[in-house]
Design a protein around this motif. Structure first.
Motif, mmCIF file in Angstrom:
data_model
loop_
_atom_site.group_PDB
_atom_site.id
_atom_site.type_symbol
_atom_site.label_atom_id
_atom_site.label_comp_id
_atom_site.label_asym_id
_atom_site.label_seq_id
_atom_site.Cartn_x
_atom_site.Cartn_y
_atom_site.Cartn_z
ATOM 1 N N THR A 191 35.480 33.885 40.244
ATOM 2 C CA THR A 191 34.629 32.394 40.342
ATOM 3 C C THR A 191 34.337 32.070 39.043
ATOM 4 O OG1 THR A 191 32.575 33.473 40.790
ATOM 5 C CG2 THR A 191 33.890 32.673 42.832
ATOM 6 N N ARG A 192 34.188 30.907 38.735
ATOM 7 C CA ARG A 192 33.910 30.261 37.325
ATOM 8 C C ARG A 192 32.434 30.806 37.087
ATOM 9 N NH1 ARG A 192 37.523 25.601 35.908
ATOM 10 N NH2 ARG A 192 37.128 26.334 33.674
ATOM 11 N N LYS A 193 31.399 30.789 38.294
ATOM 12 C CA LYS A 193 30.120 30.925 38.060
ATOM 13 C C LYS A 193 29.809 32.393 37.928
ATOM 14 C CE LYS A 193 26.176 30.420 40.955
ATOM 15 N NZ LYS A 193 26.084 31.485 42.131
ATOM 16 N N ASP A 194 30.500 33.418 38.770
ATOM 17 C CA ASP A 194 30.217 34.805 38.499
ATOM 18 C C ASP A 194 31.196 35.528 37.581
ATOM 19 O OD1 ASP A 194 28.020 34.437 39.794
ATOM 20 O OD2 ASP A 194 28.908 34.651 41.859
ATOM 21 N N GLY A 195 32.206 34.938 37.216
ATOM 22 C CA GLY A 195 33.462 35.733 36.385
ATOM 23 C C GLY A 195 34.038 36.463 37.176
ATOM 24 N N ALA A 196 34.613 37.703 36.954
ATOM 25 C CA ALA A 196 35.723 38.345 37.751
ATOM 26 C C ALA A 196 34.903 39.841 38.094
ATOM 27 C CB ALA A 196 36.709 38.933 36.420
ATOM 28 N N VAL A 197 35.386 39.803 39.379
ATOM 29 C CA VAL A 197 34.822 41.224 40.020
ATOM 30 C C VAL A 197 35.968 41.981 40.675
ATOM 31 C CG1 VAL A 197 33.691 42.257 42.225
ATOM 32 C CG2 VAL A 197 32.836 39.946 41.027
ATOM 33 N N LYS A 198 36.049 43.255 39.978
ATOM 34 C CA LYS A 198 37.334 43.984 40.534
ATOM 35 C C LYS A 198 37.289 44.494 41.945
ATOM 36 C CE LYS A 198 39.737 46.220 36.736
ATOM 37 N NZ LYS A 198 40.641 47.374 36.258
ATOM 38 N N ILE A 199 38.363 44.168 42.767
ATOM 39 C CA ILE A 199 38.417 44.672 44.147
ATOM 40 C C ILE A 199 39.490 45.808 44.196
ATOM 41 C CG2 ILE A 199 37.578 42.598 45.107
ATOM 42 C CD1 ILE A 199 40.133 41.655 45.563
ATOM 43 N N ASN A 200 39.168 46.689 45.182
ATOM 44 C CA ASN A 200 40.108 47.803 45.210
ATOM 45 C C ASN A 200 40.891 47.468 46.783
ATOM 46 O OD1 ASN A 200 39.143 49.444 43.175
ATOM 47 N ND2 ASN A 200 37.252 49.962 44.463
ATOM 48 N N PRO A 201 42.142 47.294 46.339
ATOM 49 C CA PRO A 201 43.202 47.307 47.241
ATOM 50 C C PRO A 201 43.566 48.354 48.207
ATOM 51 C CG PRO A 201 44.224 47.246 45.437
ATOM 52 C CD PRO A 201 42.880 47.309 44.984
ATOM 53 N N ALA A 202 43.631 48.310 49.339
ATOM 54 C CA ALA A 202 43.803 49.352 50.303
ATOM 55 C C ALA A 202 45.211 49.102 50.897
ATOM 56 C CB ALA A 202 42.740 49.341 51.573
ATOM 57 N N LEU A 203 46.037 48.394 50.265
ATOM 58 C CA LEU A 203 47.578 48.231 50.592
ATOM 59 C C LEU A 203 48.398 48.354 49.298
ATOM 60 C CD1 LEU A 203 47.238 45.016 49.917
ATOM 61 C CD2 LEU A 203 47.139 44.671 52.289
ATOM 62 N N GLU A 204 49.579 48.397 49.506
ATOM 63 C CA GLU A 204 50.441 48.279 48.512
ATOM 64 C C GLU A 204 50.959 46.786 48.306
ATOM 65 O OE1 GLU A 204 53.089 51.257 47.303
ATOM 66 O OE2 GLU A 204 51.189 52.046 47.415
ATOM 67 N N MET A 205 51.106 46.416 46.899
ATOM 68 C CA MET A 205 51.302 45.040 46.936
ATOM 69 C C MET A 205 52.672 44.799 46.091
ATOM 70 S SD MET A 205 49.225 42.798 48.147
ATOM 71 C CE MET A 205 49.635 41.066 48.025
ATOM 72 N N PRO A 206 53.708 45.164 46.665
ATOM 73 C CA PRO A 206 55.209 44.912 46.148
ATOM 74 C C PRO A 206 55.130 43.485 46.136
ATOM 75 C CG PRO A 206 55.398 46.239 48.209
ATOM 76 C CD PRO A 206 54.211 45.759 48.258
ATOM 77 N N LEU A 207 55.650 42.817 45.142
ATOM 78 C CA LEU A 207 55.856 41.408 45.216
ATOM 79 C C LEU A 207 57.067 40.880 44.652
ATOM 80 C CD1 LEU A 207 52.559 39.612 44.211
ATOM 81 C CD2 LEU A 207 53.072 39.985 46.421
ATOM 82 N N VAL A 208 57.763 39.961 45.227
ATOM 83 C CA VAL A 208 59.134 39.553 44.715
ATOM 84 C C VAL A 208 58.499 38.134 44.066
ATOM 85 C CG1 VAL A 208 61.343 38.545 44.833
ATOM 86 C CG2 VAL A 208 60.541 40.655 46.021
#
Ligand code: PMV
Length: 343
Positions: A191-208
């Protein structure tokens, strides 16, 4: 002395445009990078080469003027291999030449500067003007290589801040989203206000990624959404509020490993981006082709108006890749946990 640094591109999964209005966005670093090598120059200029774009330029050591040396826009399409040699290309020489400004400002930053000529070689695994964070990746990698060459110790926080300043100086307006992700890697809730927060995905994220040959102009698209917002605030504000709810629910779904929900939220987000006027015929075609080939979620990514779509297709990656390659350019990406690296 010869130093090399590299930094990843990114894909926005949720919240583009709404993020301009203070709403959250979710984005991930992708395993396609900009790789920058700096060594002592063969003359007293900064000689820049980006062979994949056929862009060559010389930057004057004193007045920092850029002299294009040769341009011949390449027609090569991106391939889905990760090899850089047969990789690259770009749709527009204006975008191509503009890249030299990011490199110039990263090299002549206000912390350290060269006092002799340099040769700067850029390898690009990311198409430019496609909403995949190529300019941020080039800026972050150039700054890191430059810091390493000058033996300057930079924290990642400092590097991300300097990279954002370069983007602001060159582009006029930019959110720190791209430079933050390119520096730190991984998955980010921003968010613009709080900046970046890392999140830990519990799934694979293969994207095309399906990539149209038309670059989107982020400034114009943001201005278009602003006009729509100002003309119809009572309609557009609830849309932005809904995109905020989508991003917040998506964050939970990503950390809970709920693939189906992530996909559904992507599809709803796509409909709302269309309502904001940033979708195009070409993007829609890619979005629906991806779904009919097996993607469970697909949407445009970044500013829209051209650029790229992302398709989430667990177990169906090859099918979707093949389909999109028949329609436009396509390649597969995965999350890059690694941000900028240098030696
Ligand atoms: O297309 P990109 O990667 O420049 O993404 C733009 C994202 C916007 O939300 C449309 C603008 C911004 O500055 O966040």
């Amino acid at each position: 002395m010869k130093v090399t640094a590299s930094a990843p591109g990114k894909a926005i999964l949720f919240g583009e445009h709404a993020v301009v209005y203070g709403k959250p966005a979710i984005a991930m670093a992708v395993n396609r990078r900009a790789i920058v090598t700096i060594q002592e120059g063969t003359n007293d200029q900064i000689n820049v080469q980006i062979p994949e774009l056929d862009v060559y330029g010389a930057i004057d050591l004193t007045d920092h003027q850029i002299k294009p040396l040769k341009t011949s826009p390449s027609q090569t399409k991106f391939s889905d291999t990760s090899s850089t040699s047969d990789n690259p290309a770009s749709p527009s020489s204006i975008y191509d030449m503009g890249i030299l400004k990011f490199i110039r400002n990263a090299i002549f930053n206000d912390q350290f500067q060269p006092d002799h000529g340099l040769d700067v070689q850029v390898e690009l695994e990311i198409p430019i003007g496609a909403g995949l964070g190529s300019s941020a990746a080039i800026t972050v990698a150039t700054l890191a290589a430059s810091a390493s060459y000058h033996q300057e110790d930079l924290t990642l926080e400092k590097l991300a801040k300097m990279a954002h300043h370069v983007e602001l100086d060159v582009q006029g307006a930019a959110s720190p989203l791209d430079t933050t992700i390119s520096t730190h890697g991984g998955f980010i809730y921003f968010t613009r206000k709080d900046g970046a927060v890392k999140i830990n995905p519990a799934l694979e994220m293969p994207l095309v990624v399906g990539y149209t040959s038309q670059p989107g102009n982020t400034g114009q698209l943001v201005a278009g959404v602003r006009k729509l917002h100002d003309d119809h605030p009572e309609i557009i504000n609830p849309i932005l509020d809904t995109i905020e709810k989508i991003a917040n629910q998506a964050r939970q779904a990503i950390t809970n490993g709920d693939q189906q929900k992530v996909a559904e939220l992507m599809n709803i987000n796509q409909g709302l981006l269309d309502a904001l006027g940033v979708n195009t015929n070409q993007l829609s075609n890619l979005v629906y082709q991806a779904r009919s080939a097996g993607a469970i979620g697909s949407k445009l990514t970044g500013a829209g108006g051209g650029g790229s779509i992302i398709a989430y297709c667990p177990g169906k990656t090859q099918e979707v890749l093949e389909r999109l390659k028949h329609v436009e350019n396509a390649f597969q990406v995965n999350i890059s946990p690694q941000g900028v690296t240098w030696e």
